[in-house]
Design an enzyme around this catalytic site. Sequence first.
Site, PDB file in Angstrom:
ATOM      1  N   ASP A  89       2.132   2.010   3.386  1.00 47.59           N
ATOM      2  CA  ASP A  89       3.076   1.060   4.005  1.00 47.59           C
ATOM      3  C   ASP A  89       4.507   1.498   3.746  1.00 47.59           C
ATOM      4  O   ASP A  89       5.368   1.375   4.611  1.00 47.59           O
ATOM      5  CB  ASP A  89       2.983  -0.348   3.397  1.00 47.59           C
ATOM      6  CG  ASP A  89       1.625  -0.966   3.495  1.00 47.59           C
ATOM      7  OD1 ASP A  89       0.894  -0.639   4.433  1.00 47.59           O
ATOM      8  OD2 ASP A  89       1.304  -1.789   2.612  1.00 47.59           O
TER       9      ASP A  89
ATOM     10  N   HIS B  45       0.885  -1.177   0.000  1.00 49.48           N
ATOM     11  CA  HIS B  45       0.000   0.000   0.000  1.00 49.48           C
ATOM     12  C   HIS B  45       0.918   1.221   0.000  1.00 49.48           C
ATOM     13  O   HIS B  45       2.001   1.181   0.600  1.00 49.48           O
ATOM     14  CB  HIS B  45      -0.837   0.115   1.275  1.00 49.48           C
ATOM     15  CG  HIS B  45      -1.814  -0.982   1.518  1.00 49.48           C
ATOM     16  ND1 HIS B  45      -1.494  -2.122   2.183  1.00 49.48           N
ATOM     17  CD2 HIS B  45      -3.127  -1.087   1.199  1.00 49.48           C
ATOM     18  CE1 HIS B  45      -2.568  -2.903   2.282  1.00 49.48           C
ATOM     19  NE2 HIS B  45      -3.581  -2.294   1.684  1.00 49.48           N
TER      20      HIS B  45
HETATM   21  C1  XUL Z   1      -7.933  -6.869   3.856  1.00 50.22           C
HETATM   22  C2  XUL Z   1      -7.000  -7.256   2.802  1.00 50.22           C
HETATM   23  C3  XUL Z   1      -6.078  -6.192   2.344  1.00 50.22           C
HETATM   24  C4  XUL Z   1      -5.898  -6.125   0.879  1.00 50.22           C
HETATM   25  C5  XUL Z   1      -5.086  -4.958   0.405  1.00 50.22           C
HETATM   26  O1  XUL Z   1      -8.701  -7.907   4.333  1.00 50.22           O
HETATM   27  O2  XUL Z   1      -6.962  -8.375   2.385  1.00 50.22           O
HETATM   28  O3  XUL Z   1      -4.859  -6.422   2.993  1.00 50.22           O
HETATM   29  O4  XUL Z   1      -5.286  -7.293   0.405  1.00 50.22           O
HETATM   30  O5  XUL Z   1      -5.639  -3.755   0.760  1.00 50.22           O
END
Ligand code: XUL
Length: 443
Positions: free
Chosen positions: A106, A103
């Site tokens: 992150d 992300h």
């Molecule tokens: C949440 C989830 C996230 C996504 C990315 O349940 O799986 O980590 O993969 O935003």
Amino acid sequence: MSEFFSDVSAPIAYEGPTSDNPLAFRWYDKNRQVMGRSMEEQLRFAVCYWHSFNWPGNDVFGEGTFDRPWLAADLDPIEAAKAKMDAAFEFFTKLGVPYFSFHDRDVAPEGETFAQSCENLDILIDYAAEHMARTGVKVLWGTAQLFWQPRFAAGAATNPNPDVFLHAAAQVKHCMDATHRLNGENYVLWGGREGYETLLNTRMGQELDQLGRFLNMVVQYKHDIGFEGGILIEPKPQEPTKHQYDYDSATVYGFLKRYGLEDEIKVNIEVNHATLSGHDFNHEIAQAAACGIFGSVDANRGDDRLGWDTDQFPNSVEQMSLGVYEILRAGGFTTGGFMFDTKLRRQSMARDDLFHGHVGAMDVMAKSLLVAAKLIEDGELEAILTERYAGWDADQGRNILAGGLSLSDCHELVLAQNIDPAPSSGRQELIENLVNRAIERVS
Ligand code: XUL
Ligand code: CO
């Protein structure tokens, strides 16, 4: 550069099924050919940045338990983000995975203003590019974190306030640029709070239109910048909201059709999101493949007796084999891969625990690949299917599917020919035994 994971020597090696070395692969032999591709190319493993490096090991009852020095509050945020990235790339290379996923928030800290957040991200994306050039590790997918900040409490694209929509769109644009800059193979959208808590304060129809518009803007921008990777939605039925609009693959397909996006967006299926939606993992793969929207997988598992998203490391070859079998039948991954959306248990606080989690999970996926390939190559399941559906491959079946008969034609035909089909065995027990036999026999 000083090592963070100094207890683990690089890289984790393949030693074969008889090895007792807990930090060696017993099944993941990356160059081994399986159905025409190396294991590395079939599995396309990725490590996630968030659970592995950004999460301190806190839960709603207690603070962080993990040894993640870069998360200390008194550090310079950019220097801390760089230290985190150094440790992350050390981990990726020692483990020997070809990809990672992130992300925006992150890899780089949120700034005081949106402009500063963009600058922070650009600095860390430059830094990531250097690490990637040095190590050869690539980006499986990038994504924007649109659920953490209080501004997103009522959703991002589906927020009642259009200014939040604008903010989310701006953040996604910048994160798509970053992903593109790093040659990411996909861009993922998990609708973290795109749903509702109570219908009493929600205009559901309007929120769906907002999300449809938002995703059309994402697709338009992908084409504008020449991003050739996949755009993927990650379905999840609930958590954090009571009801999420991207409930499961079938719901997402209906949504994509409605907003004209079914040829542009595919799904990133997470194993435990599938089970939370009341489906098996392999069902979600098969559903997506049947609709032409299968993209990628977040590999993990839940807990049979807990109703939330525990994000544990996959450890069942039986469960994973059935999913990999559907993936291989659908032609295997194209831009997608197995991304470990997995987190350690809070008590797993030794530095090498992160290796044990991933090594075990990679072995489970590698063995599952061998089982799935064996099931396909042995051909027994396919032979049972061919016999079971033989009528649909013959003239009459084809004619029905091609629209050659009306309801009245069927009525006439059954009367005229006294059609009286005999039921036949579905062979489920036999088939399940074949799967277990394949699990026993792979080597
Ligand atoms: C949440 C989830 C996230 C996504 C990315 O349940 O799986 O980590 O993969 O935003
Ligand atoms: Co996920």
